[in-house]
Design a protein around this motif. Structure first.
Motif, mmCIF file in Angstrom:
data_model
loop_
_atom_site.group_PDB
_atom_site.id
_atom_site.type_symbol
_atom_site.label_atom_id
_atom_site.label_comp_id
_atom_site.label_asym_id
_atom_site.label_seq_id
_atom_site.Cartn_x
_atom_site.Cartn_y
_atom_site.Cartn_z
ATOM 1 N N GLU A 1 8.494 -14.184 2.902
ATOM 2 C CA GLU A 1 8.247 -13.659 1.555
ATOM 3 C C GLU A 1 8.322 -12.133 1.488
ATOM 4 O OE1 GLU A 1 4.171 -14.971 3.199
ATOM 5 O OE2 GLU A 1 6.209 -15.718 3.140
ATOM 6 N N GLN A 2 8.562 -11.505 2.640
ATOM 7 C CA GLN A 2 8.641 -10.049 2.621
ATOM 8 C C GLN A 2 10.078 -9.623 2.373
ATOM 9 O OE1 GLN A 2 6.603 -9.318 6.448
ATOM 10 N NE2 GLN A 2 5.809 -7.491 5.459
ATOM 11 N N SER B 1 1.933 -5.150 1.773
ATOM 12 C CA SER B 1 2.293 -6.240 0.883
ATOM 13 C C SER B 1 2.689 -5.647 -0.460
ATOM 14 C CB SER B 1 1.114 -7.203 0.710
ATOM 15 O OG SER B 1 0.115 -6.590 -0.051
ATOM 16 N N GLU B 2 3.727 -6.196 -1.033
ATOM 17 C CA GLU B 2 4.187 -5.730 -2.336
ATOM 18 C C GLU B 2 4.210 -6.906 -3.284
ATOM 19 O OE1 GLU B 2 7.736 -3.073 -2.674
ATOM 20 O OE2 GLU B 2 7.590 -3.139 -0.506
ATOM 21 N N THR B 3 3.570 -6.757 -4.417
ATOM 22 C CA THR B 3 3.715 -7.756 -5.467
ATOM 23 C C THR B 3 4.158 -7.018 -6.714
ATOM 24 O OG1 THR B 3 1.416 -7.494 -6.077
ATOM 25 C CG2 THR B 3 1.921 -9.258 -4.511
ATOM 26 N N ASP B 4 4.270 -7.767 -7.808
ATOM 27 C CA ASP B 4 4.704 -7.117 -9.039
ATOM 28 C C ASP B 4 3.672 -6.116 -9.530
ATOM 29 O OD1 ASP B 4 7.034 -8.427 -9.033
ATOM 30 O OD2 ASP B 4 6.354 -10.100 -10.286
ATOM 31 N N GLU B 5 2.409 -6.393 -9.211
ATOM 32 C CA GLU B 5 1.358 -5.526 -9.773
ATOM 33 C C GLU B 5 1.002 -4.369 -8.843
ATOM 34 O OE1 GLU B 5 -0.046 -9.078 -9.580
ATOM 35 O OE2 GLU B 5 1.408 -9.387 -11.180
ATOM 36 N N GLN B 6 1.021 -4.633 -7.540
ATOM 37 C CA GLN B 6 0.473 -3.582 -6.687
ATOM 38 C C GLN B 6 1.153 -3.561 -5.327
ATOM 39 O OE1 GLN B 6 -3.421 -4.222 -5.231
ATOM 40 N NE2 GLN B 6 -3.128 -6.397 -4.903
ATOM 41 N N VAL B 7 0.922 -2.464 -4.617
ATOM 42 C CA VAL B 7 1.396 -2.325 -3.250
ATOM 43 C C VAL B 7 0.195 -1.953 -2.392
ATOM 44 C CG1 VAL B 7 2.073 0.074 -3.673
ATOM 45 C CG2 VAL B 7 3.008 -1.137 -1.725
ATOM 46 N N TYR C 1 7.023 2.009 -5.898
ATOM 47 C CA TYR C 1 6.193 1.775 -4.712
ATOM 48 C C TYR C 1 6.586 2.733 -3.582
ATOM 49 C CZ TYR C 1 4.660 -2.495 -7.014
ATOM 50 O OH TYR C 1 4.125 -3.377 -7.888
#
Lengths: 300, 373
Positions: free
Chosen positions: A48-49, A78-84, A120
């Motif tokens: 998933e990375q 970890s990177e998601t749509d909202e935060q890193v 990010y």
């Protein structure tokens, strides 16, 4: 601070009033070991990375314009749509561990795989800038070439804040030239790896004897000479037009190899030959003596 | 002495042998039949070959290059599968300046433990499979190597390997990596810490029987391979009107360091040989001295026994009770027989130096003749 100032007038040599900002890095060199560990980290990422990041360690030239990246280590993030999120504690621990082996290397910046710079990237860059302060952090983006429509390559960036009110999530990444740099003594290791990568199964047996190595080098030189010979013959036969630059270059090379007088060369050759034979004899003698001695220890 | 405490540190940091295969997951997945033959939890399949990853090669090269002292050490991490020991990662060990105390040994153990933990967090291999040592001119025979490897062979799965990297050969254009392990007969003698002459004879030990070599392969994974081919590929120069030797550029231009005619390093090699021979002579002198001392003490003890026997016979003739004979061992301390390990290792070193010298000389000869013709 007036240290032992004896004159009546004391002029303060100020370091505070005129803050000399460290100059921006204008050149980045990368050591192969750092590159290869980035590639290895990319291989070991979870599914998933989309990209991996890590810390770059290295040295800076005294004036701060050249940054030598010597090694790197992976950092969890970890990177998601909202935060890193970056595991800072992990980064600190690893840095401390590394400084125990190579105390000269400091944090110079960070790497990521893939070449897309986004918000990010700016945030992570901001974090690393705090780590490297007062020097600027550099960002090395390594494109593995594993994704479609991308070409493998390495790019380096420095950042500068943008906007009237600088915010950490906004910055300009300015590309700086990046070169691969390694010690001449490490050269043969790289050759070994690149030879290995072209051989079947991507493996090569070790160790290679010096003679086999010499043989390979001589063969490749003789192949090159053959290629030049074929080219020259074709030019002479008028099949293809000759390249003037190439011709001059060939002439220079031949001129170099013809230097040296016959008599003095012979003398030097014979002397060197005797030395080498002597050394070879000595080495053989030593080996047989050592062997005899160890056998005698068994009989005694 | 630097060696024992470092060895102790290594020993402390290594996982117990039972914990090495770690299928500790609560849910066991069935091993597919195609893999059933190659997975051995008990480490029963003997090691055939050691496979060294490209990244490890570059890491060892860098560490060896930057080292300020003569030899550097690091740990090798990886996995074994069907007789192939894959070394996929490595890290350098801090150099010990003066670690006569327990403290630095402990901190070294702590360093290794936290390094392993950190590597596990980023999904790198974290099981120790051996260690590497970088030396110059082929002198890898030393107490340190033997001690660390003896501990490893006890504790690690498959006994671990040691990879020896030769800096001087690499500088001459032939990157050299070799894998070794201790032979069973040497290990047996080492465990009993008995290197007397009789033990050497019964184990048939010479310096060439200390280590056995395991075939080594270098492997480059496809990603690294494609990246490297990109780097070595030559591309037209971006300049509009380049000089002839700059028309095509590559990040890694081809090299011909193997064809270098200079015989640099030979003097250094000779110096080292002389030094080692001197050391060997000293060591032999020590051994001979100890042996003379043993012989002297033995002679004294025998004389004493002889004397006592004669006395007893005389007393028997006079019908007196004989004097006791068993206090000889208490009266004469016969020193233990000297260990021959050090001299054996020195001989091995001399041999390695000489072999190195021989190869350098022979390739030098070939190069000279090829230039001449």
């Amino acid at each position: 601070m007036a240290l032992g100032g004896s004159s009546a007038v004391h002029v303060q040599t100020s370091t505070v009033s005129a803050p000399t900002l460290p100059r921006q890095p204008s050149n980045v060199t990368v050591h192969p070991a750092a590159l290869f560990s980035i590639l290895d980290h990319y291989l070991r990422r979870s599914d998933e990375q989309p990209r991996v990041i890590g810390t770059l360690l290295g040295t800076r030239s005294p004036d701060g314009t050249v940054v030598h990246v010597r090694s790197s280590f992976a950092v969890l993030h970890s990177e998601t749509d909202e935060q890193v999120a970056v595991d800072m504690e992990y980064h600190r621990t690893m840095y401390e561990l590394h400084t125990r082996v190579t105390p000269k290397e400091t944090i110079v910046g960070w790497y990521s795989t893939g070449s897309n710079l986004n918000t990010y990237s700016a945030l992570i860059q901001n974090f690393y800038s705090q780590e490297t302060a007062p020097q600027q952090a550099i960002h090395v983006a390594l494109n593995t070439g594993a994704e479609e429509d991308t070409e493998a390559g390495v790019h380096a960036f420095v950042s500068s804040p943008v906007g009237v009110f600088p915010k950490p999530e906004n910055c300009i990444f300015t590309p700086v030239p990046v070169r691969l740099k390694f010690d001449e003594a490490e050269r043969s290791g790289l050759d070994l790896l690149s030879q290995t990568s072209t051989s079947p199964n991507s493996t090569s047996p070790q160790p290679v004897t010096t003679l086999a190595n010499l043989d390979a080098a001589l063969t490749s030189v003789s192949q090159m000479i053959d290629r030049v010979l074929v080219y020259v013959r074709r030019v002479l036969a008028g099949e293809i037009p000759g390249d003037k630059a190439l011709g001059r270059y060939l002439m220079d090379t031949l001129a170099i190899s013809a230097v040296g007088e016959k008599g003095s060369e012979d003398k030097a050759f014979n002397a060197a030959l005797q030395d080498t034979l002597m050394i070879s004899y000595l080495a053989n003698l030593l080996r047989s003596q050592a062997e005899v001695s160890s056998r005698l220890a068994l009989v005694a | 002495m630097a060696a024992p405490s470092m060895a102790a540190a290594l020993a402390a940091s290594l996982p117990a042998p039972a914990a090495a295969p770690a299928p500790a997951a609560p849910v066991y997945e069935a091993i597919p039949p195609s893999m059933a033959k190659v997975i051995d939890i008990e480490a029963e399949i003997a090691l055939q070959v050691v496979q060294l990853d490209g990244m490890v090669v570059s890491k060892i090269l860098k560490h060896a290059r930057e080292a300020t002292s003569g030899t550097v050490h690091g740990l090798l991490l990886g996995l074994d599968l069907d007789g192939t020991l894959e070394v996929s990662n490595s890290f350098a060990l801090p150099h010990h300046v003066s670690d006569e105390d327990d403290k630095s040994a402990k901190s070294s153990a702590k360093y290794q433990a936290s390094m392993l933990r950190s590597l596990r967090e980023v999904q790198a291999d974290d099981s120790v499979v051996g260690f590497y040592q970088a030396t110059s001119l082929g002198a890898f025979f030393n107490q340190n190597l033997v001690e660390i490897q003896a501990i490893h062979q006890d504790k690690l799965r498959h006994g671990g390997v040691v990879i020896v990297h030769d800096v001087s050969l690499t500088a001459r254009g032939n990157a050299s990596f070799r894998a070794f392990r201790l032979t069973p007969s040497f290990l047996d003698a080492y465990k009993k810490s008995n290197f007397s002459t009789t033990s050497l004879i019964s184990h048939r030990l010479t310096f060439s029987a200390i280590l056995e070599e395991i075939p080594l392969q270098v492997r480059v994974n496809p990603l690294l391979g494609s990246f490297l081919s990109k780097l070595t590929q030559s591309s037209p120069s971006p300049l509009p009107d380049p000089a002839p030797d700059a028309t095509r550029t590559a990040v890694i231009p081809p090299t011909f360091s193997a064809l270098d005619l200079r015989t640099s390093g030979l003097t250094r090699n000779l110096e080292q040989i002389i030094e080692t021979v001197d050391n060997y002579k000293n060591e032999e002198g020590n051994v001979a001295f100890l042996q003379r001392q043993i012989a002297r003490e033995r002679l004294k003890a025998e004389n004493y026994i002889q004397k006592r026997k004669e006395e007893n016979m005389a007393r028997a003739a006079q019908d007196l009770a004989p004097l006791p004979e068993e206090d000889v061992a208490r009266l004469f301390k016969i020193p233990p027989e000297p260990s021959r390990l050090e001299s054996m290792l020195l001989l091995g070193q001399i041999d390695a130096y000489a072999k190195n010298l021989e190869t350098a000389a022979s390739s030098g000869l070939i190069k000279m003749y090829s230039v001449r013709n």
